[in-house]
Write a protein that holds these residues in place. Structure first.
Motif, PDB file in Angstrom:
ATOM      1  N   LEU A 361       0.826  -1.208   0.000  1.00 52.96           N
ATOM      2  CA  LEU A 361       0.000   0.000   0.000  1.00 52.96           C
ATOM      3  C   LEU A 361       0.860   1.257   0.000  1.00 52.96           C
ATOM      4  N   ALA A 362       2.078   1.145   0.488  1.00 53.67           N
ATOM      5  CA  ALA A 362       2.983   2.302   0.528  1.00 53.67           C
ATOM      6  C   ALA A 362       3.486   2.682  -0.860  1.00 53.67           C
ATOM      7  N   GLU A 363       3.212   1.853  -1.869  1.00 55.61           N
ATOM      8  CA  GLU A 363       3.594   2.139  -3.253  1.00 55.61           C
ATOM      9  C   GLU A 363       2.323   2.307  -4.080  1.00 55.61           C
ATOM     10  N   PRO A 364       1.724   3.485  -4.076  1.00 52.64           N
ATOM     11  CA  PRO A 364       0.409   3.673  -4.713  1.00 52.64           C
ATOM     12  C   PRO A 364       0.384   3.411  -6.208  1.00 52.64           C
ATOM     13  N   ASP A 365       1.539   3.457  -6.858  1.00 52.31           N
ATOM     14  CA  ASP A 365       1.567   3.161  -8.290  1.00 52.31           C
ATOM     15  C   ASP A 365       2.130   1.769  -8.580  1.00 52.31           C
ATOM     16  N   GLY A 366       2.231   0.924  -7.550  1.00 48.06           N
ATOM     17  CA  GLY A 366       2.742  -0.434  -7.736  1.00 48.06           C
ATOM     18  C   GLY A 366       1.736  -1.327  -8.435  1.00 48.06           C
ATOM     19  N   LYS A 367       2.229  -2.381  -9.079  1.00 47.76           N
ATOM     20  CA  LYS A 367       1.353  -3.262  -9.849  1.00 47.76           C
ATOM     21  C   LYS A 367       0.459  -4.130  -8.961  1.00 47.76           C
ATOM     22  N   ASP A 368       0.823  -4.292  -7.687  1.00 49.67           N
ATOM     23  CA  ASP A 368       0.047  -5.160  -6.801  1.00 49.67           C
ATOM     24  C   ASP A 368      -0.832  -4.389  -5.827  1.00 49.67           C
ATOM     25  N   VAL A 369      -0.946  -3.091  -6.018  1.00 48.46           N
ATOM     26  CA  VAL A 369      -1.704  -2.315  -5.032  1.00 48.46           C
ATOM     27  C   VAL A 369      -3.177  -2.706  -5.033  1.00 48.46           C
ATOM     28  N   GLY A 370      -3.721  -3.104  -6.193  1.00 46.77           N
ATOM     29  CA  GLY A 370      -5.119  -3.529  -6.241  1.00 46.77           C
ATOM     30  C   GLY A 370      -5.367  -4.745  -5.367  1.00 46.77           C
ATOM     31  N   SER A 371      -4.482  -5.729  -5.459  1.00 49.56           N
ATOM     32  CA  SER A 371      -4.602  -6.910  -4.607  1.00 49.56           C
ATOM     33  C   SER A 371      -4.427  -6.539  -3.141  1.00 49.56           C
ATOM     34  N   ALA A 372      -3.523  -5.602  -2.862  1.00 42.71           N
ATOM     35  CA  ALA A 372      -3.289  -5.186  -1.481  1.00 42.71           C
ATOM     36  C   ALA A 372      -4.533  -4.530  -0.885  1.00 42.71           C
ATOM     37  N   LEU A 373      -5.251  -3.755  -1.680  1.00 42.38           N
ATOM     38  CA  LEU A 373      -6.476  -3.120  -1.187  1.00 42.38           C
ATOM     39  C   LEU A 373      -7.532  -4.172  -0.866  1.00 42.38           C
ATOM     40  N   TRP A 374      -7.663  -5.186  -1.736  1.00 40.70           N
ATOM     41  CA  TRP A 374      -8.644  -6.253  -1.493  1.00 40.70           C
ATOM     42  C   TRP A 374      -8.307  -7.000  -0.205  1.00 40.70           C
ATOM     43  N   VAL A 375      -7.041  -7.367  -0.054  1.00 43.05           N
ATOM     44  CA  VAL A 375      -6.624  -8.103   1.134  1.00 43.05           C
ATOM     45  C   VAL A 375      -6.773  -7.240   2.378  1.00 43.05           C
ATOM     46  N   ALA A 376      -6.459  -5.962   2.259  1.00 45.17           N
ATOM     47  CA  ALA A 376      -6.604  -5.064   3.408  1.00 45.17           C
ATOM     48  C   ALA A 376      -8.041  -5.050   3.907  1.00 45.17           C
ATOM     49  N   ASP A 377      -8.980  -5.039   2.975  1.00 38.97           N
ATOM     50  CA  ASP A 377     -10.385  -5.057   3.373  1.00 38.97           C
ATOM     51  C   ASP A 377     -10.722  -6.344   4.112  1.00 38.97           C
ATOM     52  N   LYS A 378     -10.202  -7.476   3.613  1.00 41.44           N
ATOM     53  CA  LYS A 378     -10.477  -8.752   4.259  1.00 41.44           C
ATOM     54  C   LYS A 378      -9.857  -8.826   5.653  1.00 41.44           C
ATOM     55  N   LEU A 379      -8.739  -8.120   5.849  1.00 37.90           N
ATOM     56  CA  LEU A 379      -8.098  -8.081   7.167  1.00 37.90           C
ATOM     57  C   LEU A 379      -8.743  -7.058   8.098  1.00 37.90           C
ATOM     58  N   GLY A 380      -9.686  -6.285   7.549  1.00 40.88           N
ATOM     59  CA  GLY A 380     -10.353  -5.278   8.356  1.00 40.88           C
ATOM     60  C   GLY A 380      -9.526  -4.041   8.602  1.00 40.88           C
ATOM     61  N   LEU A 381      -8.564  -3.733   7.711  1.00 40.22           N
ATOM     62  CA  LEU A 381      -7.657  -2.602   7.940  1.00 40.22           C
ATOM     63  C   LEU A 381      -8.271  -1.260   7.564  1.00 40.22           C
ATOM     64  N   ARG A 382      -9.079  -1.212   6.501  1.00 39.69           N
ATOM     65  CA  ARG A 382      -9.733   0.033   6.039  1.00 39.69           C
ATOM     66  C   ARG A 382      -8.724   1.182   5.850  1.00 39.69           C
ATOM     67  N   PRO A 383      -7.705   1.021   5.027  1.00 34.35           N
ATOM     68  CA  PRO A 383      -6.672   2.059   4.866  1.00 34.35           C
ATOM     69  C   PRO A 383      -7.122   3.172   3.918  1.00 34.35           C
ATOM     70  N   PHE A 384      -7.981   4.046   4.393  1.00 37.92           N
ATOM     71  CA  PHE A 384      -8.599   5.064   3.546  1.00 37.92           C
ATOM     72  C   PHE A 384      -7.560   6.027   2.956  1.00 37.92           C
ATOM     73  N   ASP A 385      -6.623   6.468   3.747  1.00 31.53           N
ATOM     74  CA  ASP A 385      -5.611   7.404   3.237  1.00 31.53           C
ATOM     75  C   ASP A 385      -4.744   6.757   2.158  1.00 31.53           C
ATOM     76  N   ASP A 386      -4.515   5.463   2.287  1.00 34.52           N
ATOM     77  CA  ASP A 386      -3.734   4.760   1.265  1.00 34.52           C
ATOM     78  C   ASP A 386      -4.481   4.704  -0.060  1.00 34.52           C
ATOM     79  N   VAL A 387      -5.771   4.473   0.003  1.00 33.22           N
ATOM     80  CA  VAL A 387      -6.534   4.391  -1.247  1.00 33.22           C
ATOM     81  C   VAL A 387      -6.648   5.770  -1.892  1.00 33.22           C
ATOM     82  N   LEU A 388      -6.671   6.820  -1.094  1.00 28.92           N
ATOM     83  CA  LEU A 388      -6.672   8.167  -1.668  1.00 28.92           C
ATOM     84  C   LEU A 388      -5.368   8.442  -2.401  1.00 28.92           C
ATOM     85  N   ARG A 389      -4.257   8.000  -1.833  1.00 28.60           N
ATOM     86  CA  ARG A 389      -2.969   8.166  -2.519  1.00 28.60           C
ATOM     87  C   ARG A 389      -2.964   7.392  -3.839  1.00 28.60           C
TER      88      ARG A 389
END
Length: 532
Positions: A361-389
């Motif tokens: 998530l710390a690399e907003p233009d990384g190729k795996d950020v989409g998967s990281a967002l999905w997994v974050a949701d499943k972990l209950g992290l809700r990283p709103f500021d990361d998704v804005l970046r």
């Protein structure tokens, strides 16, 4: 004196054939996969990218789910045209008429019904092969090429091997090439393996399934590590790979040194996760795999101490959810199945899993950020500021907009809506309605707008400029999402222009179902609620 050879000459019109198209793709891009799966094809219309369902998808769905309505009479008619064509001296014009007759036929409905009428007419196998090969090499329409490949499977021989593999490199023709290879090549497995590795979507599914019963160690290893993955749904090949690749045996015995390599561990997670998702779905799942529980148990042991990766985390969560939900009969007691799920839960509690997600998530233009967002949701992290970046560097990422609206708090809704209005080209997206969908390249902004509007249905009361744009968007999905968002506003304060804008949209709407939805919302709106 021997009879002269029956051959057909080269067309003189320099036509854009499928064979030339495939050869050009190899010359320009090398081995597949190719950009846009090799599209546009020679017979594609200008708006090919917006087709609601591609022919290769339709072939795949019909062969796997709905069956194919056979057209024996049409097959008989084609056999008659074939017989008449090869009874006459070779002629390019006659060959072109044969091609055109094939082009007007739905290939999938006739290819399995050609053998009997061809045999009944005692068609010259040698001449039929020449005509079919000519059609495959000079075909400009996909159905003509498909049927020509099927004919070569009936009257061709091993000389067609390279032609099958070359044309079959397009997913569009992989099914027909794979079937033909099995019919005329004494040992088709190496060529089917080549086709399977080149294909990515339905073509891979068709080619891989023709490898059933393989004993080749290289193919079996590939099935478990990579071969089950495809651009449609891994579920279609997961069970096949587990059975034909020997999943349990590979996990139990490991490689030559008794170890399970990373690629096998990742493949096992992908296969088991896909079979878990497939339960009650379009393909065989874990309950259909006799070794399911033993394979799950062994996988659980192996993954417990394995390094954390994003892909492994996604598979782990899918499998854990299945085991702790309502799994089917795996041949063991419910307590044993639950025990396995709880063991995976403990594995997921390792801090390095969350650290891995945070790193991506710390690399907003990384190729795996989409998967990281999905997994974050499943972990209950809700990283709103990361998704804005992520959205600031990739505003066309429709899935990121989805997560943003899923995680936004009431206090930050307006900030998110203002960001959408800033990042999306609203004027360019309000060009007027049409009956296109947002599928394919060129519609990235439309898909992003649709995702925003669908999120807005959960946050009514703000963002009118986005709804107004959606009502004037060219894509049906965005207009439907705008209606849903506007409907959620009913009973709240609406902009003064809302009813006027919606009435205009209704008057111009070309899509019947969308027009009905607009009319229904207009009927429910309180016309006196609008304010400036």
């Amino acid at each position: 004196m021997s009879a002269p050879e029956w051959t057909i000459g080269e067309p003189a019109d320099g036509r854009s054939t499928f064979l030339r198209h495939v050869t050009s793709l190899f010359a320009e891009h090398g081995e597949p996969p190719w950009p846009n799966d090799g599209r546009p094809f020679p017979d594609d219309p200008p708006d090919w990218a917006n087709a609601t369902m591609r022919s290769v998808v339709l072939d795949g769905i019909r062969t796997h789910h709905f069956g194919v309505g056979p057209k024996a009479e049409q097959a008989d008619a084609l056999a008659g045209i074939l017989a008449r064509t090869v009874e006459e001296p070779p002629d390019i014009a006659a060959a072109q008429l044969f091609h055109d007759a094939l082009a007007e036929t739905d290939a999938l409905t006739v290819v399995d019904h050609l053998l009997e009428p061809i045999a009944a007419r005692k068609v010259s196998r040698r001449r039929a092969r020449v005509l079919a090969r000519w059609t495959a090499e000079h075909g400009t329409h996909r159905d003509a090429v498909k049927i020509a490949l099927a004919l070569l499977g009936l009257c061709g021989d091993e000389r067609e091997r390279e032609l099958f593999v070359l044309l079959g490199s397009l997913d569009e023709f992989a099914l027909y090439a794979a079937v033909a290879l099995r019919r005329v090549v004494p040992d088709p497995e190496p060529d089917l393996f080549r086709l399977a590795r080149r294909a990515t979507g339905w073509g891979r599914i068709h080619a891989v399934k023709r490898l059933e019963g393989t004993t080749d160690p290289a193919i079996r290893a590939w099935l478990l590590r990579e071969g089950f993955r495809n651009g449609v749904m891994d579920e279609y090949l997961a069970h096949f790979a587990a059975v034909n690749g020997g999943l349990l045996e590979a996990l139990t015995k490991g490689g030559p040194e008794g170890k399970v390599d990373d690629a096998l561990l990742d493949g096992a997670g992908g296969i088991l996760g896909a079979m878990a998702l497939s339960e009650g779905g379009p393909a065989k799942g874990l309950v259909d795999y006799p070794d399911a529980f033993a394979a799950l148990e062994r996988y659980t042991e192996l993954i417990d101490g394995a390094p954390a990766t994003l892909g492994r985390l996604a598979d782990l969560m899918t499998i854990r959810t299945y085991l702790l939900g309502e799994p089917g009969d795996l041949g063991h007691s419910a307590d044993e199945v639950t025990r396995l799920g709880r063991r995976l839960t403990r594995t997921l509690e390792r801090p390095e899993w969350e650290a891995e997600v945070r790193a991506h998530l710390a690399e907003p233009d990384g190729k795996d950020v989409g998967s990281a967002l999905w997994v974050a949701d499943k972990l209950g992290l809700r990283p709103f500021d990361d998704v804005l970046r992520r959205l600031r560097v990739a505003p066309r990422d429709s899935s990121a907009w989805h997560w943003a609206f899923r995680w936004v708090t009431r206090e930050r809704v307006n900030d998110l809506l203002e960001l959408a209005q800033t990042l999306l080209p609203l004027e360019e997206l309000a060009t007027g309605p049409s009956e296109v969908s947002s599928v394919g390249p060129g519609y990235e902004d439309d898909r992003a707008l649709e995702s925003v509007l669908r999120g807005m249905a959960r946050t009514p009361g703000s963002g009118w400029p986005l709804i107004r744009t959606g009502l004037r968007n060219r894509c049906i999905g965005a207009r439907a999402a705008a209606i849903s968002a506007l409907e959620a506003w009913c009973g709240r304060s609406l902009p003064a222009e809302a009813v006027t804008v919606l009435r205009r949209a209704e008057a111009e709407e070309p899509h019947a179902q969308t027009k009905e939805s607009m009319s229904a919302v207009l009927g429910r709106l309180d016309l006196g609620s609008g304010t400036d």
